[in-house]
Design an enzyme around this catalytic site. Structure first.
Site, mmCIF file in Angstrom:
data_model
loop_
_atom_site.group_PDB
_atom_site.id
_atom_site.type_symbol
_atom_site.label_atom_id
_atom_site.label_comp_id
_atom_site.label_asym_id
_atom_site.label_seq_id
_atom_site.Cartn_x
_atom_site.Cartn_y
_atom_site.Cartn_z
ATOM 1 N N HIS A 122 -20.300 81.016 -95.975
ATOM 2 C CA HIS A 122 -20.517 82.125 -95.035
ATOM 3 C C HIS A 122 -20.153 83.458 -95.681
ATOM 4 C CE1 HIS A 122 -20.515 83.688 -90.738
ATOM 5 N NE2 HIS A 122 -19.931 84.676 -91.402
ATOM 6 N N GLU A 123 -18.979 83.518 -96.290
ATOM 7 C CA GLU A 123 -18.525 84.782 -96.870
ATOM 8 C C GLU A 123 -19.277 85.126 -98.153
ATOM 9 O OE1 GLU A 123 -16.916 86.533 -94.945
ATOM 10 O OE2 GLU A 123 -16.241 84.987 -93.542
ATOM 11 N N HIS A 126 -22.302 87.057 -97.239
ATOM 12 C CA HIS A 126 -21.992 88.483 -97.073
ATOM 13 C C HIS A 126 -21.879 89.168 -98.437
ATOM 14 C CE1 HIS A 126 -21.608 88.081 -92.837
ATOM 15 N NE2 HIS A 126 -20.404 87.532 -92.819
#
Length: 243
Positions: A122-123, A126
């Site tokens: 998820h990160e 980003h």
């Protein structure tokens, strides 16, 4: 991964806005609490977090594809430089600090390898968005919304198995609903905006960002999907290298 947008230090952030730093006390410069002898043994949260992070980076096809894609884009990721295991407030699992180009992993809230794999993925999404685009994380909520949509869509956050563990399943277009809901929740966690503002931002960019599958080229609904996407990415890379 050294491309970062300037932002004021946490103590200089405008009154009424903290950009989510309240969830990451060590990012606010707060002193770490004193730990007992037992908690400073080899099996502390930090040691476990570091071990699970290494496993995720070494074995997760999601993470491996993203790391290769970022390196190809000129943003090589280094474990010791770009990841930090820290204690966090609330039930947040992680965050991407664009000011330092660091991924924060909440060592007190991540207890299982599968959870670590999802948070790292998820990160990293980003971080990938930060690398390839001029994302205005702090002033443009639509930019944040787009990256949150992509992270929820591509990281496995909304896989059928994960949703079943949350007792949420069986709805038509459930994957899209899950992605939208999780993107809105993520915005509300890190920005002091109304739910209506968060929903408007997500809905305004949902179609284009939901259908942006880079660098996977597809929505990897499972580990086998991610492995297939990773092989395709490697083959595509070799093809362009031979042109």
């Amino acid at each position: 991964m050294d491309r970062s947008e300037p932002r004021p230090p946490p103590q200089e952030v405008a009154e009424g806005e903290d950009f989510g730093y309240r969830l990451f006390p060590e990012r606010r410069g707060e002193a770490k609490p004193q730990r007992s002898f037992l908690s400073t043994s080899l099996f502390t949260f930090n040691h476990k977090c570091q071990l699970m992070l290494k496993i995720a980076l070494d074995t997760s096809p999601y993470a491996q594809l993203l790391l290769d894609a970022m390196k190809q884009s000129g943003c090589t990721v280094y474990k010791d430089r770009h990841f930090a295991c820290e204690d966090c407030d609330g039930c947040v699992s992680g965050g991407f600090d664009s000011a330092t180009s660091q991924i924060v992993l909440c060592q007190n809230n991540i207890h299982h390898q599968s959870h670590m794999n999802r948070v790292v993925t998820h990160e990293l999404i980003h971080a990938f968005d930060h690398c390839r685009a001029h994302v205005d994380w702090f002033s443009n909520v639509k930019h944040l919304a787009c990256s949150e949509i992509r992270a929820a869509n591509l990281s496995g956050d909304c896989s059928l198995i994960n949703e079943m563990t949350r007792f949420k399943f069986g709805l038509k277009q459930h994957h899209q609903t899950c992605v939208r809901d999780r993107a809105i929740r993520s915005i509300l966690a890190v920005r002091k905006v109304s739910k209506e503002t968060a929903e408007k931002a997500v809905d305004g960019v949902f179609d284009s960002c939901f259908n942006d599958h880079e660098p996977f080229g597809r929505v990897p609904h499972s580990k086998s999907d991610a492995k297939y996407a990773y092989r395709n990415f490697q083959n595509r890379d070799r093809y362009y290298a031979n042109l």
